[in-house]
Scaffold this motif. Structure first.
Motif, mmCIF file in Angstrom:
data_model
loop_
_atom_site.group_PDB
_atom_site.id
_atom_site.type_symbol
_atom_site.label_atom_id
_atom_site.label_comp_id
_atom_site.label_asym_id
_atom_site.label_seq_id
_atom_site.Cartn_x
_atom_site.Cartn_y
_atom_site.Cartn_z
ATOM 1 N N GLU A 182 37.195 33.033 38.241
ATOM 2 C CA GLU A 182 37.120 33.425 36.838
ATOM 3 C C GLU A 182 38.441 33.981 36.317
ATOM 4 N N LEU A 183 39.298 34.408 37.212
ATOM 5 C CA LEU A 183 40.611 34.929 36.818
ATOM 6 C C LEU A 183 41.681 33.837 36.783
ATOM 7 N N LEU A 184 41.304 32.620 37.136
ATOM 8 C CA LEU A 184 42.272 31.530 37.261
ATOM 9 C C LEU A 184 43.131 31.315 36.010
ATOM 10 N N PRO A 185 42.587 31.322 34.788
ATOM 11 C CA PRO A 185 43.454 31.159 33.612
ATOM 12 C C PRO A 185 44.532 32.244 33.500
ATOM 13 N N ALA A 222 41.041 41.105 41.600
ATOM 14 C CA ALA A 222 40.851 41.352 40.164
ATOM 15 C C ALA A 222 41.797 42.408 39.612
ATOM 16 N N LEU A 223 41.916 43.540 40.292
ATOM 17 C CA LEU A 223 42.754 44.618 39.760
ATOM 18 C C LEU A 223 44.229 44.228 39.716
ATOM 19 N N SER A 224 44.723 43.549 40.744
ATOM 20 C CA SER A 224 46.134 43.132 40.765
ATOM 21 C C SER A 224 46.424 42.116 39.667
ATOM 22 N N VAL A 225 45.528 41.163 39.490
ATOM 23 C CA VAL A 225 45.721 40.142 38.449
ATOM 24 C C VAL A 225 45.675 40.792 37.069
ATOM 25 N N LEU A 226 44.686 41.653 36.842
ATOM 26 C CA LEU A 226 44.580 42.318 35.538
ATOM 27 C C LEU A 226 45.793 43.191 35.250
ATOM 28 N N GLU A 227 46.284 43.888 36.266
ATOM 29 C CA GLU A 227 47.473 44.734 36.088
ATOM 30 C C GLU A 227 48.687 43.882 35.721
ATOM 31 N N ALA A 228 48.919 42.804 36.464
ATOM 32 C CA ALA A 228 50.072 41.935 36.202
ATOM 33 C C ALA A 228 49.942 41.263 34.837
ATOM 34 N N TYR A 229 48.753 40.809 34.522
ATOM 35 C CA TYR A 229 48.535 40.116 33.250
ATOM 36 C C TYR A 229 48.742 41.064 32.064
ATOM 37 N N THR A 230 48.119 42.227 32.130
ATOM 38 C CA THR A 230 48.234 43.180 31.024
ATOM 39 C C THR A 230 49.675 43.650 30.857
ATOM 40 N N GLY A 231 50.361 43.867 31.961
ATOM 41 C CA GLY A 231 51.769 44.262 31.885
ATOM 42 C C GLY A 231 52.640 43.184 31.280
ATOM 43 N N VAL A 264 45.803 33.909 36.151
ATOM 44 C CA VAL A 264 46.714 33.618 37.268
ATOM 45 C C VAL A 264 47.649 32.476 36.890
ATOM 46 N N GLN A 265 47.100 31.424 36.299
ATOM 47 C CA GLN A 265 47.922 30.265 35.917
ATOM 48 C C GLN A 265 48.979 30.661 34.891
ATOM 49 N N PHE A 266 48.608 31.501 33.932
ATOM 50 C CA PHE A 266 49.586 31.985 32.957
ATOM 51 C C PHE A 266 50.693 32.771 33.658
ATOM 52 N N LEU A 267 50.303 33.685 34.540
ATOM 53 C CA LEU A 267 51.290 34.508 35.244
ATOM 54 C C LEU A 267 52.223 33.652 36.094
ATOM 55 N N GLU A 268 51.677 32.656 36.759
ATOM 56 C CA GLU A 268 52.511 31.787 37.593
ATOM 57 C C GLU A 268 53.462 30.955 36.742
ATOM 58 N N LYS A 269 53.015 30.553 35.556
ATOM 59 C CA LYS A 269 53.880 29.803 34.639
ATOM 60 C C LYS A 269 55.039 30.685 34.168
ATOM 61 N N VAL A 270 54.738 31.923 33.835
ATOM 62 C CA VAL A 270 55.771 32.854 33.372
ATOM 63 C C VAL A 270 56.741 33.194 34.504
ATOM 64 N N ARG A 271 56.203 33.467 35.671
ATOM 65 C CA ARG A 271 57.016 33.907 36.807
ATOM 66 C C ARG A 271 57.747 32.767 37.494
ATOM 67 N N LEU A 289 40.404 36.269 28.727
ATOM 68 C CA LEU A 289 40.193 37.685 29.038
ATOM 69 C C LEU A 289 39.103 38.248 28.130
ATOM 70 N N ASN A 290 39.120 37.876 26.868
ATOM 71 C CA ASN A 290 38.097 38.339 25.934
ATOM 72 C C ASN A 290 36.716 37.817 26.337
ATOM 73 N N ALA A 291 36.653 36.568 26.796
ATOM 74 C CA ALA A 291 35.375 36.013 27.256
ATOM 75 C C ALA A 291 34.854 36.786 28.477
ATOM 76 N N LEU A 292 35.759 37.155 29.393
ATOM 77 C CA LEU A 292 35.348 37.957 30.548
ATOM 78 C C LEU A 292 34.818 39.321 30.105
#
Length: 186
Positions: free
Chosen positions: A110-113, A131-140, A115-122, A91-94
């Motif tokens: 570019e959002l794949l890392p 982009a907005l949905s992934v960023l919202e889910a990730y930040t939350g 997404v992969q984290f979120l899928e691992k958690v979920r 995220l910092n690199a983006l």
């Protein structure tokens, strides 16, 4: 809402003449949202580091970069399923990529890392991959984990993590209800 135009960028020198490169087709919503997500998570990192420092020490005056703050918490032993360090570095690199090239477009790839984290958690596939949905889910998700860790650091290890999360979630839900606007591209 139509935003006022930005000044043009310096373009290439063509036959000895300066050219100007008009800025258009910028997703201000995506750029702004990514920057805000980055700032929110940086706030949690600063609070967490500060809560884990000895009394009288402060991180605020050190003027550390985001990467330096991440290196401070990198030794934090997170359960593998919740280890967000690599995705947070991404995220910092983006964010840095956007900070140095205004025309950067954040692709699904570019959002794949994140997404992969979120899928691992979920434990299941993430359906919304814009982009907005992934960023919202990730930040939350990362924000909730960091917020709970901060509460435990400030209030003690006897603090119930579920209660900490619920306290954070109620606050988050109250805030999002007030500004729960649809994700429209500007």
């Amino acid at each position: 809402m139509k935003l006022p135009p930005l000044p043009p960028l310096v373009g290439p020198l063509i036959e000895g003449s300066v050219t100007w490169d008009k800025i258009s087709d910028i997703s201000y919503t995506t750029v702004g949202y990514l920057l805000c997500c980055h700032l929110v998570l940086e706030n949690y990192i600063e609070a967490f580091v500060g809560a884990n420092m000895r009394s009288g020490l402060s991180i605020e005056n050190a003027r550390l970069t985001f990467s330096q703050k991440l290196s401070i918490i990198e030794s934090w032993e997170l359960p593998e399923q919740y280890n967000f360090m690599a995705s947070l570095k991404h995220l910092n690199a983006l964010r840095n990529k956007l900070g140095h090239n205004i025309r950067t477009v954040i692709s699904e790839n570019e959002l794949l890392p994140l997404v992969q984290f979120l899928e691992k958690v979920r434990g299941d596939k993430l359906e919304k991959r814009d982009a907005l949905s992934v960023l919202e889910a990730y930040t939350g998700t990362v924000g909730a984990y960091m917020a709970c860790a901060y509460v435990v650091a400030k209030e003690g290890p006897q603090q119930d993590l579920r209660a900490s999360f619920e306290k954070w979630a109620v606050s988050h839900m109250d805030l999002t209800r007030v500004s729960d606007a649809p994700h429209n591209e500007a």
